[in-house]
Structure formats: structure tokens, C-alpha cells
Design an enzyme around this catalytic site. Sequence first.
Site, PDB file in Angstrom:
ATOM      1  CD  GLU A  91     -21.045 -15.791  36.882  1.00  0.00           C
ATOM      2  OE1 GLU A  91     -21.090 -16.731  37.724  1.00  0.00           O
ATOM      3  OE2 GLU A  91     -20.243 -16.033  36.006  1.00  0.00           O
ATOM      4  CG  HIS A 117     -22.637 -18.500  41.768  1.00  0.00           C
ATOM      5  ND1 HIS A 117     -22.223 -19.673  41.163  1.00  0.00           N
ATOM      6  CD2 HIS A 117     -22.350 -17.609  40.889  1.00  0.00           C
ATOM      7  CE1 HIS A 117     -22.047 -19.579  40.078  1.00  0.00           C
ATOM      8  NE2 HIS A 117     -21.983 -18.081  39.595  1.00  0.00           N
TER       9      HIS A 117
HETATM   10  N1  DGL Z   1     -22.408 -22.394  41.355  1.00  0.00           N
HETATM   11  C1  DGL Z   1     -23.566 -23.432  40.890  1.00  0.00           C
HETATM   12  C2  DGL Z   1     -23.817 -24.116  41.978  1.00  0.00           C
HETATM   13  O1  DGL Z   1     -23.023 -24.391  43.067  1.00  0.00           O
HETATM   14  C3  DGL Z   1     -24.255 -23.015  39.745  1.00  0.00           C
HETATM   15  C4  DGL Z   1     -25.379 -22.064  39.896  1.00  0.00           C
HETATM   16  C5  DGL Z   1     -25.869 -22.220  38.542  1.00  0.00           C
HETATM   17  O2  DGL Z   1     -25.507 -21.852  37.581  1.00  0.00           O
HETATM   18  O3  DGL Z   1     -27.222 -21.853  38.573  1.00  0.00           O
HETATM   19  O4  DGL Z   1     -25.032 -24.656  42.046  1.00  0.00           O
END
Ligand code: DGL
Length: 277
Positions: A161, A195
Site C-alpha cells: 500500500e 494486494h
Molecule cells: N487486500 C486485502 C486482502 O485481500 C486487505 C489487506 C489488509 O488491509 O490488511 O486481504
Amino acid sequence: MTITKEIKANAPIGIFDSGIGGLTVANAISKHLPNEQFIYFGDTAHLPYGDKSPDSIKYYSIRIAQFLLDQKCKAIVIACNTASAIAYDTVKSFVGNKAVVINVIDPVVEHVANTQKIEKVGVIGTKATIKTNVYANKINALNPQLKVASLATPLLAPMIEEGFFNNKISRTVINSYLSSAKLKKIDALILACTHYPLIKNEVAEFYKKDIKIIDSADVVAQYTKNILSYHKLLNSADSKKQKKHRFFVSDYTESFEKSAKHFFKDKIQLEEADIWK
Ligand code: DGL
């Protein structure tokens, strides 16, 4: 479930995540479904979801689902593994027949459970996702022979991020996680966080192409297409006449804007929405 007749096929698809991760899914959806408009919500005010309590994750997910319903979305794609693992049932019963609800876990589980030549699959994801053991439970329900090894990799989502990928720091963190004894002798690795496609090359470098690396983006986009088609909710209008995608965040961050522009060129305009009042 039959979806209410009030939903129109030319309505937008709602997509949400804690931050930029879901953009990997949104990007795949825009390629598989070029006629569709989507409305994206990144809950940057509460990121990372991976270390939040189940109650908080359910609360955020419901408020976002309400926001997307207010935008008249025909479908809500929970483009976050953490929210999918913890809040899918809650969101689904909250939304009822007002929209189709899609999570990012089931399509991947089906894909993996039906793939030949995998004996042991690794799963990496946030602490909250791994704690639920959702991948092992769902994969083994379909294919009890398949060994599933899950590992929490909590630094990865906040690191990505912040824009830390394809550099020395990210490589060190990734290599240290992937060297875990738990992941020895895997034939495939599920990137169980939306992510992680952004570090797919670095993961592939670590394994020197010896294993299959599976992320949810394309699998979920194809699944979304199938399910919208099943409900006769695919937009038949010409993509040139399609309304522009919209991007909302709960708190403006430069890294989100940069990533959104990276995926969707410079045409995007970021909007801030305070949906917690
Ligand atoms: N993109 C997310 C997932 O697929 C969330 C990651 C996070 O905010 O910790 O788990």
C-alpha cells in the site's frame, strides 16, 4: 437466490477493499467486462484490515455495502480476502436480493481444488484471513487429498500500500516470509490477499518458476462475468457509451491515487466519501 427485478443490467458493479489491493480485481474486471461501469471503494481510513477484529471488519464491510447499494450497484464484489473470509456471510444476508454478492475466495478455491498436479498448496495472506483457516477448510471440502499450508504475512499489505514493491526492501521481506519451513515442497502458492498480485514477479523470482502462483484477479473477473450472465445482468450497451468508473476512498492517500492512476491511466478522479457518520 433470485435478484430483485428492480436491478438494471446497466447498473454499475461495486467493488471494495481496504485500499489499493482490490484495484487488481477491478483492473481484471475492466478487461473481462469492458462494457461495465464500476464504483470502487477503498477503505483507506481503516487499512490494514488484516489486524482488525472480526467485528470491526464486519462493521466496515456492511457500511461499504450500504454505500454501494445507495449507488444502485447490481453486484458487490468483496475484492478483499480478509473481508471475504470474515464478512461474506454477513454482507450477503445484509444485501439480500438487492444485489449479487461475490467474494474473492470461492472462485480461487474451486480453481485450485480442480487443478490436477497440485499435491501441496501454500496460502499466504493477512493474519485475519489465515486465522480463519478458510482456504484449507474450503479446499479440503472439495478435495480432501490436497495438502494446504497457510502462512500469515502481515507486513506485505501495508508495505505494498505504501508503494514498496520491486525494490530491495520488498525483496528482503518477501524472501524472508517465503523461506518459512511451512511452505517447503509446495507445487502452488495462492496469493490470498488482493494486494499481492503487485508482488507476483518478486514471488516468482523467489521460486524461479518452479511452482504455480495463483492470484484472484482473473479468476474472480471471469467468475463475476459468469454470475452476471446467469442473472441476465450483463450490460449489453456499447463500452464507448459506458459511464466512467468512479473511485472513492474513506481517506485521501497519495499512494492510492498513484496506484489507481497506474492501473487506469490518468483519467481517474479520486472522490472522498465519509460513510461512517
Ligand atoms: N487486500 C486485502 C486482502 O485481500 C486487505 C489487506 C489488509 O488491509 O490488511 O486481504
